[in-house]
Write an enzyme that holds these catalytic residues in place. Structure first.
Site, PDB file in Angstrom:
ATOM      1  N   ASP A  87      27.061  68.049  -3.134  1.00 17.93           N
ATOM      2  CA  ASP A  87      26.752  69.386  -2.643  1.00 17.93           C
ATOM      3  C   ASP A  87      26.133  70.219  -3.764  1.00 17.93           C
ATOM      4  O   ASP A  87      26.578  70.165  -4.914  1.00 17.93           O
ATOM      5  CB  ASP A  87      28.023  70.068  -2.135  1.00 17.93           C
ATOM      6  CG  ASP A  87      27.736  71.423  -1.532  1.00 17.93           C
ATOM      7  OD1 ASP A  87      27.230  71.468  -0.406  1.00 17.93           O
ATOM      8  OD2 ASP A  87      28.015  72.443  -2.193  1.00 17.93           O
ATOM      9  N   ASN A  95      19.229  80.677  -2.421  1.00 17.72           N
ATOM     10  CA  ASN A  95      18.335  81.101  -1.343  1.00 17.72           C
ATOM     11  C   ASN A  95      18.200  82.610  -1.286  1.00 17.72           C
ATOM     12  O   ASN A  95      17.108  83.144  -1.053  1.00 17.72           O
ATOM     13  CB  ASN A  95      18.840  80.570  -0.007  1.00 17.72           C
ATOM     14  CG  ASN A  95      18.367  79.158   0.295  1.00 17.72           C
ATOM     15  OD1 ASN A  95      17.339  78.717  -0.218  1.00 17.72           O
ATOM     16  ND2 ASN A  95      19.111  78.438   1.108  1.00 17.72           N
ATOM     17  N   HIS A 100      14.011  81.107   1.086  1.00 20.11           N
ATOM     18  CA  HIS A 100      14.245  79.778   1.681  1.00 20.11           C
ATOM     19  C   HIS A 100      13.149  78.774   1.330  1.00 20.11           C
ATOM     20  O   HIS A 100      13.426  77.570   1.263  1.00 20.11           O
ATOM     21  CB  HIS A 100      14.391  79.903   3.199  1.00 20.11           C
ATOM     22  CG  HIS A 100      15.669  80.570   3.615  1.00 20.11           C
ATOM     23  ND1 HIS A 100      16.877  79.921   3.650  1.00 20.11           N
ATOM     24  CD2 HIS A 100      15.929  81.849   3.982  1.00 20.11           C
ATOM     25  CE1 HIS A 100      17.827  80.746   4.035  1.00 20.11           C
ATOM     26  NE2 HIS A 100      17.280  81.925   4.247  1.00 20.11           N
ATOM     27  N   ASP A 104      13.913  75.189  -0.159  1.00 22.56           N
ATOM     28  CA  ASP A 104      13.412  73.900   0.333  1.00 22.56           C
ATOM     29  C   ASP A 104      12.817  73.080  -0.803  1.00 22.56           C
ATOM     30  O   ASP A 104      13.029  71.865  -0.892  1.00 22.56           O
ATOM     31  CB  ASP A 104      12.356  74.119   1.418  1.00 22.56           C
ATOM     32  CG  ASP A 104      12.947  74.643   2.718  1.00 22.56           C
ATOM     33  OD1 ASP A 104      14.184  74.611   2.864  1.00 22.56           O
ATOM     34  OD2 ASP A 104      12.167  75.103   3.583  1.00 22.56           O
ATOM     35  N   GLU A 131      22.540  71.598   2.287  1.00 25.80           N
ATOM     36  CA  GLU A 131      22.384  71.283   0.869  1.00 25.80           C
ATOM     37  C   GLU A 131      23.250  70.109   0.452  1.00 25.80           C
ATOM     38  O   GLU A 131      23.554  69.938  -0.725  1.00 25.80           O
ATOM     39  CB  GLU A 131      22.706  72.508   0.010  1.00 25.80           C
ATOM     40  CG  GLU A 131      24.151  72.932   0.012  1.00 25.80           C
ATOM     41  CD  GLU A 131      24.503  73.899   1.145  1.00 25.80           C
ATOM     42  OE1 GLU A 131      25.503  74.615   1.009  1.00 25.80           O
ATOM     43  OE2 GLU A 131      23.778  73.939   2.161  1.00 25.80           O
TER      44      GLU A 131
END
Length: 230
Positions: A87, A95, A100, A104, A131
């Site tokens: 994780d 973010n 975002h 990505d 994630e």
């Protein structure tokens, strides 16, 4: 009609006609074979996309579930199966800070780093969702799985992707590790839950860490509904 007056020319014409008909049939057959090949290739490509994460290009959760199930029921499986649950630490804050699109791109960079370092030919990596990533390592005992996890953790830290809210000011990951022998009394979900529980412990211990099953349960798995912290 030509054969009585011009036998040679007539025979040649007849032969040419037969050859032409045969050639046309052959070409039609070739077209059918090529079309069938294109259809099969398109079908295979579409089926492949079902198992691919569109963002990172890694295998997706569906592919991971199928791989775990296949490894669990592999005939003659003697060695334990290890599972690493990965994780990204404080990814929501990343973010919120960068947006975002940057998030990505961060996930794509992590996918490349995880795929390119430490994994053996038989290991399988997938994007678990959001994630989260996961690695299936067949024939791997817990100590070797922990070593692999720490190698992956260090590789991500070495990328030095800025993250002001991160523990070290860079993007880091936490990893939970579990290993188990496949038995008829348990299943892949038990292994998944054990790795998830270990990930929860890694998060609680401060992030940017690797944690495993409780030492007393190093060779077993159990169902645990706990979830990790973000």
């Amino acid at each position: 009609m030509l054969i009585p007056g011009y036998p040679v020319l007539g025979i040649c014409g007849a032969i040419a006609a037969v050859v032409g008909i045969g050639l046309r049939g052959t070409l039609a057959q070739v077209d059918l074979v090529e079309e069938e090949f294109r259809l099969v290739r398109s079908r295979d490509e579409l089926q492949g996309l079902v198992f691919v994460d569109s963002l990172t290009g890694l295998a997706n959760r569906r592919a991971l579930d199928e791989r775990l199930l296949r490894e669990w029921h592999r005939p003659g499986q003697q060695e334990p199966i290890a599972l690493l649950m990965i994780d990204v630490d404080q990814f929501k804050e990343f973010n919120d800070r960068y947006g975002h699109l940057a998030g990505d791109e961060c996930l794509r960079s992590l996918a490349t780093a995880l795929l390119g370092h430490g994994l053996r030919a038989g290991d399988f990596i997938a994007r678990f969702g959001g994630e989260e990533f996961a690695v299936v390592a067949p024939g791997t005992r817990l100590p070797a799985a922990l070593a692999l996890a720490d190698e992956l953790r260090r590789q991500v830290e070495a990328l030095a992707m800025p993250h002001p809210q991160g523990k070290l000011g860079v993007v880091t990951i936490s990893i939970g590790v579990a290993a188990a022998h496949a038995t008829s009394e348990s299943g892949p979900l038990d292994l998944l839950n054990a790795a998830d529980r270990a990930l929860y412990r890694a998060k609680q211990s401060g992030r940017n860490r690797v944690a495993s099953q409780d030492d007393a349960l190093a060779n077993t798995v159990r169902i645990d509904g706990s979830r990790y912290l973000g």
